[in-house]
Design a protein around this motif. Sequence first.
Motif, PDB file in Angstrom:
ATOM      1  N   GLU A  94      -5.330 -35.502   2.152  1.00  0.00           N
ATOM      2  CA  GLU A  94      -4.170 -36.393   2.204  1.00  0.00           C
ATOM      3  C   GLU A  94      -3.034 -35.647   1.504  1.00  0.00           C
ATOM      4  O   GLU A  94      -2.961 -35.617   0.274  1.00  0.00           O
ATOM      5  N   MET A  95      -2.165 -35.003   2.282  1.00  0.00           N
ATOM      6  CA  MET A  95      -1.153 -34.121   1.698  1.00  0.00           C
ATOM      7  C   MET A  95      -0.073 -34.924   0.962  1.00  0.00           C
ATOM      8  O   MET A  95       0.343 -35.998   1.409  1.00  0.00           O
ATOM      9  N   LEU A  96       0.374 -34.392  -0.155  1.00  0.00           N
ATOM     10  CA  LEU A  96       1.418 -35.030  -0.945  1.00  0.00           C
ATOM     11  C   LEU A  96       2.792 -34.639  -0.403  1.00  0.00           C
ATOM     12  O   LEU A  96       2.980 -33.514   0.084  1.00  0.00           O
ATOM     13  N   PRO A  97       3.777 -35.538  -0.482  1.00  0.00           N
ATOM     14  CA  PRO A  97       5.072 -35.317   0.187  1.00  0.00           C
ATOM     15  C   PRO A  97       6.051 -34.474  -0.628  1.00  0.00           C
ATOM     16  O   PRO A  97       7.252 -34.767  -0.670  1.00  0.00           O
ATOM     17  N   VAL A  98       5.545 -33.416  -1.282  1.00  0.00           N
ATOM     18  CA  VAL A  98       6.388 -32.588  -2.140  1.00  0.00           C
ATOM     19  C   VAL A  98       6.055 -31.123  -1.909  1.00  0.00           C
ATOM     20  O   VAL A  98       4.879 -30.750  -1.865  1.00  0.00           O
ATOM     21  N   GLU A  99       7.080 -30.304  -1.728  1.00  0.00           N
ATOM     22  CA  GLU A  99       6.920 -28.855  -1.766  1.00  0.00           C
ATOM     23  C   GLU A  99       7.064 -28.432  -3.225  1.00  0.00           C
ATOM     24  O   GLU A  99       8.109 -28.652  -3.840  1.00  0.00           O
ATOM     25  N   CYS A 100       6.034 -27.830  -3.773  1.00  0.00           N
ATOM     26  CA  CYS A 100       6.034 -27.464  -5.187  1.00  0.00           C
ATOM     27  C   CYS A 100       6.451 -26.005  -5.333  1.00  0.00           C
ATOM     28  O   CYS A 100       5.722 -25.099  -4.927  1.00  0.00           O
ATOM     29  N   VAL A 101       7.629 -25.785  -5.879  1.00  0.00           N
ATOM     30  CA  VAL A 101       8.202 -24.445  -5.986  1.00  0.00           C
ATOM     31  C   VAL A 101       8.291 -24.044  -7.451  1.00  0.00           C
ATOM     32  O   VAL A 101       8.766 -24.818  -8.290  1.00  0.00           O
ATOM     33  N   ALA A 102       7.830 -22.837  -7.748  1.00  0.00           N
ATOM     34  CA  ALA A 102       7.975 -22.263  -9.082  1.00  0.00           C
ATOM     35  C   ALA A 102       8.830 -21.013  -8.975  1.00  0.00           C
ATOM     36  O   ALA A 102       8.624 -20.181  -8.091  1.00  0.00           O
ATOM     37  N   ARG A 103       9.771 -20.881  -9.888  1.00  0.00           N
ATOM     38  CA  ARG A 103      10.670 -19.718  -9.913  1.00  0.00           C
ATOM     39  C   ARG A 103      10.583 -19.044 -11.275  1.00  0.00           C
ATOM     40  O   ARG A 103      10.741 -19.709 -12.302  1.00  0.00           O
ATOM     41  N   GLY A 104      10.365 -17.732 -11.242  1.00  0.00           N
ATOM     42  CA  GLY A 104      10.408 -16.953 -12.469  1.00  0.00           C
ATOM     43  C   GLY A 104      11.641 -16.082 -12.554  1.00  0.00           C
ATOM     44  O   GLY A 104      11.949 -15.529 -13.613  1.00  0.00           O
ATOM     45  N   TYR A 105      12.333 -15.951 -11.415  1.00  0.00           N
ATOM     46  CA  TYR A 105      13.526 -15.119 -11.318  1.00  0.00           C
ATOM     47  C   TYR A 105      14.569 -15.867 -10.512  1.00  0.00           C
ATOM     48  O   TYR A 105      14.242 -16.737  -9.696  1.00  0.00           O
ATOM     49  N   LEU A 106      15.816 -15.508 -10.727  1.00  0.00           N
ATOM     50  CA  LEU A 106      16.906 -16.138  -9.997  1.00  0.00           C
ATOM     51  C   LEU A 106      17.106 -15.402  -8.675  1.00  0.00           C
ATOM     52  O   LEU A 106      17.288 -14.183  -8.653  1.00  0.00           O
ATOM     53  N   SER A 107      17.072 -16.150  -7.570  1.00  0.00           N
ATOM     54  CA  SER A 107      17.240 -15.530  -6.266  1.00  0.00           C
ATOM     55  C   SER A 107      17.587 -16.570  -5.219  1.00  0.00           C
ATOM     56  O   SER A 107      17.275 -17.758  -5.374  1.00  0.00           O
ATOM     57  N   GLY A 108      18.214 -16.104  -4.138  1.00  0.00           N
ATOM     58  CA  GLY A 108      18.450 -16.950  -2.975  1.00  0.00           C
ATOM     59  C   GLY A 108      19.236 -18.204  -3.298  1.00  0.00           C
ATOM     60  O   GLY A 108      20.258 -18.192  -3.980  1.00  0.00           O
ATOM     61  N   GLY A 109      18.704 -19.347  -2.793  1.00  0.00           N
ATOM     62  CA  GLY A 109      19.369 -20.623  -3.011  1.00  0.00           C
ATOM     63  C   GLY A 109      19.448 -21.000  -4.476  1.00  0.00           C
ATOM     64  O   GLY A 109      20.368 -21.718  -4.890  1.00  0.00           O
ATOM     65  N   GLY A 110      18.502 -20.529  -5.278  1.00  0.00           N
ATOM     66  CA  GLY A 110      18.545 -20.799  -6.715  1.00  0.00           C
ATOM     67  C   GLY A 110      19.760 -20.168  -7.364  1.00  0.00           C
ATOM     68  O   GLY A 110      20.387 -20.764  -8.252  1.00  0.00           O
ATOM     69  N   THR A 111      20.124 -18.966  -6.922  1.00  0.00           N
ATOM     70  CA  THR A 111      21.314 -18.299  -7.460  1.00  0.00           C
ATOM     71  C   THR A 111      22.571 -19.082  -7.114  1.00  0.00           C
ATOM     72  O   THR A 111      23.445 -19.293  -7.965  1.00  0.00           O
ATOM     73  N   ALA A 112      22.654 -19.522  -5.856  1.00  0.00           N
ATOM     74  CA  ALA A 112      23.837 -20.276  -5.430  1.00  0.00           C
ATOM     75  C   ALA A 112      23.978 -21.568  -6.225  1.00  0.00           C
ATOM     76  O   ALA A 112      25.089 -21.933  -6.656  1.00  0.00           O
ATOM     77  N   GLU A 113      22.864 -22.259  -6.443  1.00  0.00           N
ATOM     78  CA  GLU A 113      22.913 -23.510  -7.207  1.00  0.00           C
ATOM     79  C   GLU A 113      23.295 -23.251  -8.657  1.00  0.00           C
ATOM     80  O   GLU A 113      24.088 -23.990  -9.256  1.00  0.00           O
ATOM     81  N   TYR A 114      22.734 -22.203  -9.229  1.00  0.00           N
ATOM     82  CA  TYR A 114      23.051 -21.856 -10.623  1.00  0.00           C
ATOM     83  C   TYR A 114      24.538 -21.537 -10.781  1.00  0.00           C
ATOM     84  O   TYR A 114      25.173 -21.941 -11.764  1.00  0.00           O
ATOM     85  N   ARG A 115      25.104 -20.818  -9.825  1.00  0.00           N
ATOM     86  CA  ARG A 115      26.526 -20.472  -9.912  1.00  0.00           C
ATOM     87  C   ARG A 115      27.405 -21.722  -9.880  1.00  0.00           C
ATOM     88  O   ARG A 115      28.460 -21.775 -10.525  1.00  0.00           O
ATOM     89  N   ARG A 116      26.969 -22.729  -9.129  1.00  0.00           N
ATOM     90  CA  ARG A 116      27.747 -23.971  -9.027  1.00  0.00           C
ATOM     91  C   ARG A 116      27.596 -24.842 -10.259  1.00  0.00           C
ATOM     92  O   ARG A 116      28.560 -25.459 -10.711  1.00  0.00           O
ATOM     93  N   THR A 117      26.371 -24.929 -10.780  1.00  0.00           N
ATOM     94  CA  THR A 117      26.058 -25.970 -11.770  1.00  0.00           C
ATOM     95  C   THR A 117      25.537 -25.464 -13.103  1.00  0.00           C
ATOM     96  O   THR A 117      25.474 -26.233 -14.064  1.00  0.00           O
TER      97      THR A 117
END
Length: 285
Positions: A94-117
């Motif tokens: 029974e799959m849970l409705p969440v994609e579980c993401v772990a980040r150890g480095y800043l990259s991709g969409g995480g970089t864009a979000e960090y620059r904004r906020t």
Amino acid sequence: MIDLPLVARGKVREIYDAGDGRLLLVASDRISAYDHVLPTPIPDKGAVLTRLSVWWFEQLAPVLAEFGASHHLVSASEVPAAVAGRAMLVRRLEMLPVECVARGYLSGGGTAEYRRTGSIRDVALPPGLVEGSKLPEPVFTPSTKAELGEHDEPIDFPRVVELVGAERAEQLRALTLALYRRGAELAEAAGIILADTKVEFGLAAGSLVLGDEVLTPDSSRFWPAATWSPGSVQPSYDKQYVRDWLTSSGWDRVSPPPELPEDVVAATRERYVTAYERLTGQRFT
């Protein structure tokens, strides 16, 4: 041809009902980017994803056990001959409705979000970070699970609590970060930086189970440690190479995606195979 009922067809996998509470997960050579399935397959990609996932399930089993959890893999050998090498027999969850993401480095969409906020989701980060920076501590940055053709949407931790309950949300965050740390440790020993990864969980008899694939070039960013240099996009052993080519091609991410040139296909295959061989220490044959 597989003589089993088809349950679902995703961007990369077909899922069949194997009976007795089990599913057959078959990994194709399709590759997706920006929520589109590209028209050009990557030879051997399905086999790499499957073999690498099988290896990681074994490596991560002790971490899962510490949390009273397990993984869904039953067998990679007891599969139909037509899909041998690129299929796994797994427990139905029974799959849970969440994609579980772990980040150890800043990259991709995480970089864009960090620059904004200055943050990623609801996790505040220190000033002065750039693309490729190592974070002070790995962070949990979940998203929704989108249907085929739809977009995963970033969510904060309170939303995870709303979706699965407070206790389960805490467990998901802690286990995701523990799996990331163990994966990063093993990758570091192979000369690879695990920048980030996405994992999925389900339930079986009320217990948490790691499902889908795990720590593959489709679900993770793998960087060669020897060339890591914060401040720019890093070379990688994953599908970021395809994303970068698509961006440079002028594709608008809305119209049907273009065919990949032969050299891009070959270079992408090489990156996937290199990730497998360096991580596992085994030749891909």
